[in-house]
Design a protein around this motif. Structure first.
Motif, PDB file in Angstrom:
ATOM      1  N   SER B 325       2.353   0.291   8.268  1.00 31.35           N
ATOM      2  CA  SER B 325       1.283   0.499   7.442  1.00 31.35           C
ATOM      3  C   SER B 325       1.329   1.658   6.755  1.00 31.35           C
ATOM      4  O   SER B 325       0.783   1.730   5.805  1.00 31.35           O
ATOM      5  CB  SER B 325      -0.107   0.556   8.205  1.00 31.35           C
ATOM      6  OG  SER B 325      -0.101   1.686   9.187  1.00 31.35           O
ATOM      7  N   TYR B 326       2.206   2.845   7.000  1.00 33.78           N
ATOM      8  CA  TYR B 326       2.412   3.891   6.349  1.00 33.78           C
ATOM      9  C   TYR B 326       3.092   3.562   4.816  1.00 33.78           C
ATOM     10  O   TYR B 326       2.712   4.095   3.868  1.00 33.78           O
ATOM     11  CB  TYR B 326       3.433   5.103   6.978  1.00 33.78           C
ATOM     12  CG  TYR B 326       2.849   5.336   8.182  1.00 33.78           C
ATOM     13  CD1 TYR B 326       1.455   6.115   8.222  1.00 33.78           C
ATOM     14  CD2 TYR B 326       3.296   5.475   9.601  1.00 33.78           C
ATOM     15  CE1 TYR B 326       1.175   6.956   9.172  1.00 33.78           C
ATOM     16  CE2 TYR B 326       2.818   5.902  10.498  1.00 33.78           C
ATOM     17  CZ  TYR B 326       1.720   6.719  10.619  1.00 33.78           C
ATOM     18  OH  TYR B 326       0.860   7.282  11.614  1.00 33.78           O
ATOM     19  N   ARG B 328       2.961   0.633   3.586  1.00 35.68           N
ATOM     20  CA  ARG B 328       1.986  -0.028   2.725  1.00 35.68           C
ATOM     21  C   ARG B 328       1.130   0.805   2.100  1.00 35.68           C
ATOM     22  O   ARG B 328       0.617   0.666   1.186  1.00 35.68           O
ATOM     23  CB  ARG B 328       1.349  -1.197   3.711  1.00 35.68           C
ATOM     24  CG  ARG B 328       2.236  -2.364   4.110  1.00 35.68           C
ATOM     25  CD  ARG B 328       1.330  -3.462   5.038  1.00 35.68           C
ATOM     26  NE  ARG B 328       2.334  -4.499   4.758  1.00 35.68           N
ATOM     27  CZ  ARG B 328       1.523  -5.707   5.456  1.00 35.68           C
ATOM     28  NH1 ARG B 328       0.544  -5.506   6.093  1.00 35.68           N
ATOM     29  NH2 ARG B 328       2.624  -6.733   5.651  1.00 35.68           N
ATOM     30  N   ALA B 329       0.509   1.588   3.098  1.00 36.49           N
ATOM     31  CA  ALA B 329      -0.527   2.773   2.344  1.00 36.49           C
ATOM     32  C   ALA B 329      -0.010   3.599   0.983  1.00 36.49           C
ATOM     33  O   ALA B 329      -0.734   3.620   0.233  1.00 36.49           O
ATOM     34  CB  ALA B 329      -0.717   3.703   3.589  1.00 36.49           C
ATOM     35  N   ALA B 330       1.604   3.907   1.319  1.00 30.78           N
ATOM     36  CA  ALA B 330       2.056   4.458   0.193  1.00 30.78           C
ATOM     37  C   ALA B 330       1.910   3.600  -1.006  1.00 30.78           C
ATOM     38  O   ALA B 330       1.814   4.054  -2.146  1.00 30.78           O
ATOM     39  CB  ALA B 330       3.558   5.078   0.635  1.00 30.78           C
ATOM     40  N   LYS B 331       2.402   2.289  -1.006  1.00 28.81           N
ATOM     41  CA  LYS B 331       2.447   1.331  -2.011  1.00 28.81           C
ATOM     42  C   LYS B 331       1.230   1.304  -2.582  1.00 28.81           C
ATOM     43  O   LYS B 331       0.872   1.381  -4.005  1.00 28.81           O
ATOM     44  CB  LYS B 331       3.152   0.083  -1.661  1.00 28.81           C
ATOM     45  CG  LYS B 331       4.641   0.300  -1.310  1.00 28.81           C
ATOM     46  CD  LYS B 331       5.075  -0.916  -1.102  1.00 28.81           C
ATOM     47  CE  LYS B 331       6.817  -0.854  -0.727  1.00 28.81           C
ATOM     48  NZ  LYS B 331       7.196  -2.315  -0.061  1.00 28.81           N
ATOM     49  N   SER B 332       0.004   0.995  -1.712  1.00 27.30           N
ATOM     50  CA  SER B 332      -1.234   0.738  -2.320  1.00 27.30           C
ATOM     51  C   SER B 332      -1.632   2.145  -3.013  1.00 27.30           C
ATOM     52  O   SER B 332      -2.474   1.843  -3.720  1.00 27.30           O
ATOM     53  CB  SER B 332      -2.237   0.487  -0.870  1.00 27.30           C
ATOM     54  OG  SER B 332      -2.753   1.534  -0.564  1.00 27.30           O
ATOM     55  N   LEU B 333      -1.056   3.392  -2.728  1.00 32.42           N
ATOM     56  CA  LEU B 333      -1.343   4.352  -3.321  1.00 32.42           C
ATOM     57  C   LEU B 333      -0.893   4.583  -4.564  1.00 32.42           C
ATOM     58  O   LEU B 333      -1.102   5.545  -5.421  1.00 32.42           O
ATOM     59  CB  LEU B 333      -1.382   5.699  -2.406  1.00 32.42           C
ATOM     60  CG  LEU B 333      -2.235   5.810  -1.164  1.00 32.42           C
ATOM     61  CD1 LEU B 333      -1.878   6.910  -0.384  1.00 32.42           C
ATOM     62  CD2 LEU B 333      -3.756   5.700  -1.663  1.00 32.42           C
ATOM     63  N   GLY B 334       0.116   3.492  -4.917  1.00 30.79           N
ATOM     64  CA  GLY B 334       0.904   3.555  -6.184  1.00 30.79           C
ATOM     65  C   GLY B 334       2.288   4.065  -6.205  1.00 30.79           C
ATOM     66  O   GLY B 334       2.923   4.388  -7.148  1.00 30.79           O
ATOM     67  N   ALA B 335       2.678   4.126  -5.016  1.00 28.82           N
ATOM     68  CA  ALA B 335       4.176   4.472  -4.869  1.00 28.82           C
ATOM     69  C   ALA B 335       5.161   3.427  -4.940  1.00 28.82           C
ATOM     70  O   ALA B 335       4.697   2.332  -4.598  1.00 28.82           O
ATOM     71  CB  ALA B 335       4.517   5.320  -3.564  1.00 28.82           C
ATOM     72  N   SER B 336       6.050   3.556  -5.845  1.00 29.92           N
ATOM     73  CA  SER B 336       7.308   2.526  -5.944  1.00 29.92           C
ATOM     74  C   SER B 336       7.785   2.294  -4.455  1.00 29.92           C
ATOM     75  O   SER B 336       7.893   3.323  -3.499  1.00 29.92           O
ATOM     76  CB  SER B 336       8.064   2.693  -7.039  1.00 29.92           C
ATOM     77  OG  SER B 336       9.029   4.123  -6.942  1.00 29.92           O
ATOM     78  N   ALA B 340       8.108   5.332  -1.711  1.00 28.50           N
ATOM     79  CA  ALA B 340       7.451   5.136  -0.497  1.00 28.50           C
ATOM     80  C   ALA B 340       8.450   5.324   0.595  1.00 28.50           C
ATOM     81  O   ALA B 340       8.057   6.076   1.551  1.00 28.50           O
ATOM     82  CB  ALA B 340       6.746   3.688  -0.298  1.00 28.50           C
ATOM     83  N   ARG B 343       9.402   9.405   0.330  1.00 23.02           N
ATOM     84  CA  ARG B 343       8.454  10.447   0.501  1.00 23.02           C
ATOM     85  C   ARG B 343       7.705  10.153   1.802  1.00 23.02           C
ATOM     86  O   ARG B 343       7.165  10.888   2.649  1.00 23.02           O
ATOM     87  CB  ARG B 343       7.398  10.725  -0.639  1.00 23.02           C
ATOM     88  CG  ARG B 343       8.243  11.174  -1.799  1.00 23.02           C
ATOM     89  CD  ARG B 343       7.577  12.084  -2.480  1.00 23.02           C
ATOM     90  NE  ARG B 343       6.436  12.972  -1.843  1.00 23.02           N
ATOM     91  CZ  ARG B 343       5.277  13.249  -2.512  1.00 23.02           C
ATOM     92  NH1 ARG B 343       5.109  12.928  -3.807  1.00 23.02           N
ATOM     93  NH2 ARG B 343       4.355  13.980  -1.662  1.00 23.02           N
ATOM     94  N   VAL B 344       7.587   8.901   2.203  1.00 22.55           N
ATOM     95  CA  VAL B 344       6.777   8.731   3.301  1.00 22.55           C
ATOM     96  C   VAL B 344       7.770   8.013   4.627  1.00 22.55           C
ATOM     97  O   VAL B 344       7.487   8.671   5.682  1.00 22.55           O
ATOM     98  CB  VAL B 344       5.755   7.582   3.029  1.00 22.55           C
ATOM     99  CG1 VAL B 344       4.793   6.967   4.317  1.00 22.55           C
ATOM    100  CG2 VAL B 344       4.856   8.108   1.865  1.00 22.55           C
ATOM    101  N   GLN B 348       9.670  10.783   8.205  1.00 23.93           N
ATOM    102  CA  GLN B 348       9.246  10.567   9.850  1.00 23.93           C
ATOM    103  C   GLN B 348      10.353  10.045  10.416  1.00 23.93           C
ATOM    104  O   GLN B 348      10.389   9.935  11.584  1.00 23.93           O
ATOM    105  CB  GLN B 348       8.176   9.208   9.521  1.00 23.93           C
ATOM    106  CG  GLN B 348       6.920   9.666   8.877  1.00 23.93           C
ATOM    107  CD  GLN B 348       5.829   8.695   8.919  1.00 23.93           C
ATOM    108  OE1 GLN B 348       5.458   8.366  10.162  1.00 23.93           O
ATOM    109  NE2 GLN B 348       5.542   8.204   7.864  1.00 23.93           N
TER     110      GLN B 348
END
Lengths: 396, 429
Positions: B325-326, B328-336, B340, B343-344, B348
């Motif tokens: 989901s991390y 996915r969250a990044a993509k939903s926030l607009g990250a390519s 994603a 940076r995300v 980790q």
């Protein structure tokens, strides 16, 4: 303003003026309203299968209006989360088309859909501070730093966490994380926000509080929200409309009160609120009412919501709080019942009875001062109006 | 409820010490209550502790001690050492008759015990020719009569006894502790003028240390480059396929190290499978066959293969804990996809990279068998020299000094790593 406790230490950093939060937040919110506007969503005969053998979502047609709060409610495995994932772009639709503001988005990758999303476990990036989490969607959009900071501040103030920008998600309580997740999904002004069981991990009290919080944010911002949950109370509290999912099909799509008062089938009746089921056969149908002969021979007058006509099987559904013990007026239906068990619940007493051969028949008796003494083993009359018992489940 | 309140008010007596119900201080009471438990857990680990101390810690301590220990000179020729003390090597004169007489006495005993050759070998590490000198002198001393002048007698046996440098070496290495092995290990030596670097053509160890470091880093890097995608794949595949892939990853563990290394010989040698294939597809011609074995390339390829699981396993266990989901969250926030990931997702996985890298690097830096088999001369590590000194040249002191330096080097790197990455950020699973 609605009251808000943070469930933890509310520390105000020196330097960040936080005293005027609620006043400031109110002003900010009107700004948001001015720049935000909901999107419309349309599912057009969408189907989804993961294995090519079974359909998880069967022919879904759904129109969501601009600025609507729509909840997808259903048990796990009913296809509601799959629908949300298809809308977000993480799962491709096997068949059919999804429209966002009248544009087909089947081939638009998730990051270009501009949809805000709140995840079940928040999915806050653990290696970034709260402010960095909120800055992320703004950075990837190449926004100027000054504007980023202004927006982050506004979004944090909106969820009343203005002083928490420098903290790591792990340093926040569950409720605070939840609010950061909401702020992050809203900070880049999406027209549509998806929420996937966002309150599932919170305790009951906090959950109720967050329900109001999210509802108010929705009212203030005017964004369209699609909310997925399996908690019927949550769905009833927050939504404009609720789509009840079961087995990959929307069983009923209507406003919360209609859903509760007039369920279209016994699944909905069962899933939303408590419900007594009596099965029998339709013997007569005359416009407004129908007559049902239960399996033990009892005759009932019921509201024909969803039946096939005389001679067909039906399930009669009635709410426990609409049944009266020893009714004083003369409702259409009065039958004898034997009290099997009394459960004291404070504001009401649950009476489990044997009525018409069903010994799971529940009656809720309000705990009034003038209550009549009842005890287990008594046989009393129970009555209810014809309009309160719905004849459901037409079998083709 | 009320009795609990009573006890708590009673517990803090006038002196401010919290006491248990019977009046003993609570701390002591707690310690007594836990003593039995502690004793039991200690008894459980006692056998292992004893085993580790006897078979691991003590031999290592002994080995480290050998890197400075130098009793052999004083033990073998005690009188000579004593009389030499008053002799000044810088005076330009040979030691006087007393020293030669003492040497005669000492050697008589040493020859009897047959330990004079050992002293010769020891001193030979510092000056070549000493071994032969002692062996030859030992043979002659037996026939020598016990009367002077000993100086002339010794010079008759071997004119090296008239060499001031010989005596200087004996005097320099007569103390019971010596930095000689350590100096040797860093290509230096103790001369009359003090510590000096050895001549250019005799230097070897510093270069070997450097090569070991650089090649271990390259092996770590190539393990990371190859292991990261595999770890990612493992953590994203459905359980069934992931298990199969995991077996493939672990397969090298179940195969003998020698078999694996020999397999690389078959593949990499000039008449080997890879060269044959490249010639067959006309990528290289027969004369231009690639040299991929018995050099650094061979060592890096074979060791990367052997150490790869140590990189994949920590990476995999860390990646497994990262919820999808991390991203996915990044993509939903607009990250390519790339943003994603970079940076995300990637940040980790850093604890896994840290754990894998440190594991591979530390294993690589002390690796011995694979460089020995496929490294030729240009691909061997410092550990190969250590092994050589332990089993072939029998210069245990130098081996111990090299080992100590390697140990200190690893500890220093570990410290630097802790400062940069933070050892708390290392996660094995």
């Amino acid at each position: 303003m609605y009251p808000f406790t943070t469930g933890g230490d509310l520390r105000f950093d020196a330097g960040v003026g936080h005293a005027a939060v609620s006043a400031g937040a109110r002003v900010q919110k009107s700004e948001w309203t001015a720049i935000s506007r909901g999107a419309s969503v349309k599912f057009d005969s969408v189907q989804k299968s993961y294995d090519g053998e079974t359909l998880v979502v069967k022919d879904l047609n759904l129109d969501i209006a601009r600025g609507e709060f729509l909840t997808m409610l259903g048990p796990s495995g009913s296809g509601k989360t799959t629908c949300l994932m298809m809308l977000a772009g993480f799962e491709p639709a096997t068949h059919g088309e999804i429209y966002l503001n009248d544009d087909g988005i089947n081939n638009v990758p998730p990051h270009k859909r501009g949809i805000g999303m709140v995840f079940q476990n928040y999915a806050l990036f653990p290696h970034m501070s709260v402010a960095e989490n909120l800055a992320f969607p703004l950075q990837v959009r190449g926004m100027a730093r000054a504007e980023q900071e202004q927006r982050i501040k506004r979004a944090l103030d909106m969820v009343e966490l203005g002083a928490f920008g420098g903290r790591r998600p792990a340093q926040l309580s569950g409720g605070q994380q939840q609010r950061v997740a909401v702020a992050r999904a809203l900070v880049f002004d999406p027209e549509l926000v998806l929420m996937d069981e966002p309150l599932g991990a919170l305790d009951k009290q906090l959950r109720e509080q967050m329900q109001y919080e999210i509802k108010h944010i929705h009212e203030n911002l005017g964004v369209t929200i699609v909310y997925v949950t399996h908690d019927q109370t949550e769905a009833l509290t927050m939504s404009d409309r609720v789509a009840v999912f079961n087995d990959g099909v929307i069983q009923q799509l209507s406003s919360p009160d209609t859903l509760y008062e007039s369920p279209q089938n016994s699944f909905v009746a069962q899933f939303i609120g408590e419900n007594n089921k009596l099965s029998g056969e339709v013997v007569a149908l005359d416009g407004a009412n129908c007559e049902v002969r239960l399996d033990d021979g009892t005759l009932l007058v019921a509201d024909p919501v969803n039946i096939n006509g005389a001679g067909s099987r039906t399930t009669v559904s009635l709410r426990p709080e609409r049944i009266e013990l020893a009714p004083s007026d003369e409702p259409e239906n009065v039958v004898d019942g034997k009290i099997e068990e009394l459960i004291y619940l404070g504001d009401h007493i649950r009476v489990r009875m044997n009525v018409a051969g069903n010994d799971e028949f529940i009656v809720k008796v309000r705990n009034r001062r003038d209550k009549r003494p009842i005890s287990e083993g008594d046989t009393v009359k129970v009555g209810w109006a014809a309009s309160d018992c719905k004849a459901l489940d037409a079998v083709a | 409820m009320s009795s609990a309140t009573d006890t708590s008010t009673d517990a803090i007596a006038g002196d401010g010490i919290v006491r248990a119900a019977d009046g003993t201080p609570l701390k002591r009471s707690l310690a007594r209550a836990l003593r039995r438990e502690k004793l039991r857990s200690f008894l459980l680990i006692a056998p292992l502790l004893a085993f580790v101390v006897i078979s691991f810690l003590m031999p290592i301590a002994d080995m480290l001690f050998r890197s400075v220990e130098n009793n052999i000179v004083e033990d073998t020729i005690p009188e000579t050492v004593q009389t030499l003390a008053s002799w000044d090597a810088d005076s330009g004169d040979l030691p006087d008759e007393r020293v030669y007489a003492a040497l005669f006495q000492d050697l008589q005993i040493a020859v009897e015990q047959r330990i004079h050759t050992r002293l010769g070998s020891r001193l030979n590490y510092e000056k070549s020719g000493m071994s032969g000198l002692f062996r030859k002198t030992g043979r002659e001393v037996r026939r020598m009569e016990a009367e002077g002048p000993f100086k002339e007698r010794f010079i008759e046996i071997d004119e090296d006894w008239a060499d001031i440098e010989v005596w200087a070496v004996i005097k320099r290495y007569s103390p019971p502790y010596t930095p000689g092995y350590f100096l040797n290990a860093v290509d230096a030596e103790l001369t009359a003028e003090g510590v000096e670097m050895k001549p250019e053509n005799e230097r070897i160890y510093l270069m070997l240390f450097w090569r070991t470091l650089v090649m271990s880093l390259m092996i770590t890097l190539s393990c990371l480059l190859l292991g990261y995608p595999i770890g990612y794949l493992l953590s994203h595949l459905p359980a069934r396929s992931a298990n199969l892939l995991m077996i493939l990853v672990l397969l090298p563990f179940w195969t003998s190290l020698l078999v694996r290394t020999s397999a690389w010989k078959v593949l990499l040698q000039q008449q080997g499978v890879i060269n044959d294939f490249l010639v067959w597809i006309n990528l290289i011609d027969d004369a231009g066959r690639l040299v991929m074995i018995n050099n650094q390339t061979g060592t890096i390829i074979a060791m990367t293969h052997i150490l790869l699981p140590f990189m994949i396993l920590p990476l995999y266990s860390v990646m497994q804990t990262i919820s999808p989901s991390y991203v996915r969250a990044a993509k939903s926030l607009g990250a390519s996809d790339w943003t994603a990931f970079w940076r995300v997702y990637f940040p980790q996985t850093v604890p896994g990279i840290g754990a894998g890298a440190i594991l591979v690097f530390i294993l690589a830096i002390g690796y011995y068998i694979t460089p020995e088999l496929v490294g030729g001369t240009s691909g061997i590590f410092i550990s190969n020299r250590i092994a050589y000194h332990i089993s072939t040249s029998l210069n245990w002191g130098l081996a111990a000094a090299l080992g100590t330096i390697l140990l200190l080097l690893v500890m220093a790197l570990f410290y630097v790593y802790d400062r940069i990455v933070g050892i708390d950020n290392v996660k094995l699973g």
